[in-house]
Design a protein around this motif. Structure first.
Motif, PDB file in Angstrom:
ATOM      1  N   MET A  55     -53.114  33.403 -40.261  1.00 60.71           N
ATOM      2  CA  MET A  55     -53.665  32.234 -39.726  1.00 60.71           C
ATOM      3  C   MET A  55     -55.208  32.293 -39.968  1.00 60.71           C
ATOM      4  SD  MET A  55     -53.548  30.254 -35.985  1.00 60.71           S
ATOM      5  CE  MET A  55     -51.872  30.334 -35.973  1.00 60.71           C
ATOM      6  N   ILE A  57     -58.572  30.287 -39.336  1.00 55.39           N
ATOM      7  CA  ILE A  57     -59.361  29.250 -38.354  1.00 55.39           C
ATOM      8  C   ILE A  57     -60.800  29.067 -38.830  1.00 55.39           C
ATOM      9  CG2 ILE A  57     -59.706  28.351 -36.206  1.00 55.39           C
ATOM     10  CD1 ILE A  57     -57.466  30.180 -35.277  1.00 55.39           C
ATOM     11  N   TRP A  95     -58.988  17.746 -36.696  1.00 52.98           N
ATOM     12  CA  TRP A  95     -58.414  18.866 -37.003  1.00 52.98           C
ATOM     13  C   TRP A  95     -57.366  18.653 -38.080  1.00 52.98           C
ATOM     14  CZ3 TRP A  95     -54.544  21.093 -32.376  1.00 52.98           C
ATOM     15  CH2 TRP A  95     -54.115  22.126 -32.698  1.00 52.98           C
ATOM     16  N   LEU A  97     -54.791  20.670 -40.453  1.00 51.88           N
ATOM     17  CA  LEU A  97     -53.877  21.715 -40.555  1.00 51.88           C
ATOM     18  C   LEU A  97     -53.363  21.881 -42.140  1.00 51.88           C
ATOM     19  CD1 LEU A  97     -51.966  23.949 -39.269  1.00 51.88           C
ATOM     20  CD2 LEU A  97     -50.138  22.201 -39.453  1.00 51.88           C
ATOM     21  N   ASP A  99     -50.847  24.007 -44.667  1.00 51.71           N
ATOM     22  CA  ASP A  99     -49.751  25.250 -44.403  1.00 51.71           C
ATOM     23  C   ASP A  99     -49.426  25.689 -46.036  1.00 51.71           C
ATOM     24  OD1 ASP A  99     -47.353  26.577 -44.295  1.00 51.71           O
ATOM     25  OD2 ASP A  99     -46.292  25.086 -43.082  1.00 51.71           O
ATOM     26  N   ILE A 104     -51.430  29.830 -42.813  1.00 54.88           N
ATOM     27  CA  ILE A 104     -51.938  28.515 -42.261  1.00 54.88           C
ATOM     28  C   ILE A 104     -53.242  28.612 -41.849  1.00 54.88           C
ATOM     29  CG2 ILE A 104     -51.435  27.103 -40.205  1.00 54.88           C
ATOM     30  CD1 ILE A 104     -48.512  28.509 -40.067  1.00 54.88           C
ATOM     31  N   HIS A 106     -56.333  26.313 -40.088  1.00 58.10           N
ATOM     32  CA  HIS A 106     -56.662  25.189 -39.005  1.00 58.10           C
ATOM     33  C   HIS A 106     -58.030  24.972 -39.472  1.00 58.10           C
ATOM     34  CE1 HIS A 106     -53.183  25.339 -36.624  1.00 58.10           C
ATOM     35  NE2 HIS A 106     -52.839  26.694 -36.893  1.00 58.10           N
ATOM     36  N   PHE A 108     -61.343  22.835 -38.300  1.00 61.97           N
ATOM     37  CA  PHE A 108     -61.649  21.624 -36.882  1.00 61.97           C
ATOM     38  C   PHE A 108     -63.128  21.553 -36.879  1.00 61.97           C
ATOM     39  CE2 PHE A 108     -58.622  24.790 -35.191  1.00 61.97           C
ATOM     40  CZ  PHE A 108     -57.718  23.913 -34.315  1.00 61.97           C
ATOM     41  N   ARG A 113     -62.233  22.267 -31.798  1.00 60.25           N
ATOM     42  CA  ARG A 113     -61.899  23.571 -31.651  1.00 60.25           C
ATOM     43  C   ARG A 113     -62.290  24.225 -30.292  1.00 60.25           C
ATOM     44  NH1 ARG A 113     -63.851  28.031 -35.870  1.00 60.25           N
ATOM     45  NH2 ARG A 113     -62.812  29.989 -34.997  1.00 60.25           N
ATOM     46  N   TYR A 116     -59.208  22.641 -27.956  1.00 60.87           N
ATOM     47  CA  TYR A 116     -57.727  23.363 -28.182  1.00 60.87           C
ATOM     48  C   TYR A 116     -57.994  24.810 -28.014  1.00 60.87           C
ATOM     49  CZ  TYR A 116     -56.193  18.652 -29.344  1.00 60.87           C
ATOM     50  OH  TYR A 116     -55.959  17.319 -29.181  1.00 60.87           O
ATOM     51  N   ILE A 118     -57.238  27.412 -29.807  1.00 60.84           N
ATOM     52  CA  ILE A 118     -56.115  28.102 -30.251  1.00 60.84           C
ATOM     53  C   ILE A 118     -56.276  29.647 -30.609  1.00 60.84           C
ATOM     54  CG2 ILE A 118     -55.189  25.749 -31.370  1.00 60.84           C
ATOM     55  CD1 ILE A 118     -55.749  27.167 -34.194  1.00 60.84           C
TER      56      ILE A 118
END
Length: 134
Positions: A55, A57, A95, A97, A99, A104, A106, A108, A113, A116, A118
């Motif tokens: 992931m 971000i 936000w 996303l 995939d 993945i 993300h 923001f 950010r 949330y 994450i």
């Protein structure tokens, strides 16, 4: 590679960009770095989640910046043949996303950010959270 690596902080010095362990990760990290994404964090999900291996971000400075980051990632991955990307959140660009299968992403706006948070799900402390509490 560490579980997470903060890449670029708004206030602090720029950390070196990590080398992705796959061509897909490397392409995504390079594109985000080229497009001046902020607070890039890479989280290794191997053995932790069946949804993806990695992931990533990152933050954009505004709606427009987040949208441009997403658009450029889509184009880069399509042009390099690294896979088809499914995208959610483009109309508002608070936000987004992406995939890309094993990875993945993300993207923001900073306020969204922080709301949330994450990274906390994966026990990741990013530079902008530490600075915000100081």
């Amino acid at each position: 590679m560490d579980e997470f690596e903060p890449i670029r902080s708004e206030d602090g010095p720029q950390a070196p960009l990590p080398v992705g362990s796959t061509a897909l990760e490397t392409a995504i990290l390079a594109r985000l770095d080229d497009d001046k994404a902020q607070d890039i964090v890479l989280i290794d999900l191997k053995g932790k989640s069946p949804m993806a291996d990695t992931m990533i971000i990152a933050s954009g400075r505004s709606h427009r910046h987040v949208g441009a980051l997403a658009d450029h990632l889509q184009r880069t991955l399509k042009e390099t043949g690294l896979g088809k990307v499914k995208v959610s959140g483009l109309p508002h660009c608070d936000w987004v996303l992406l995939d890309a299968g094993d990875v993945i992403v993300h993207l923001f706006r900073p306020e969204v950010r922080a709301f949330y948070n994450i990274e906390k799900i994966w026990s990741v402390e990013s530079g902008h959270r530490v600075d915000a509490r100081a």
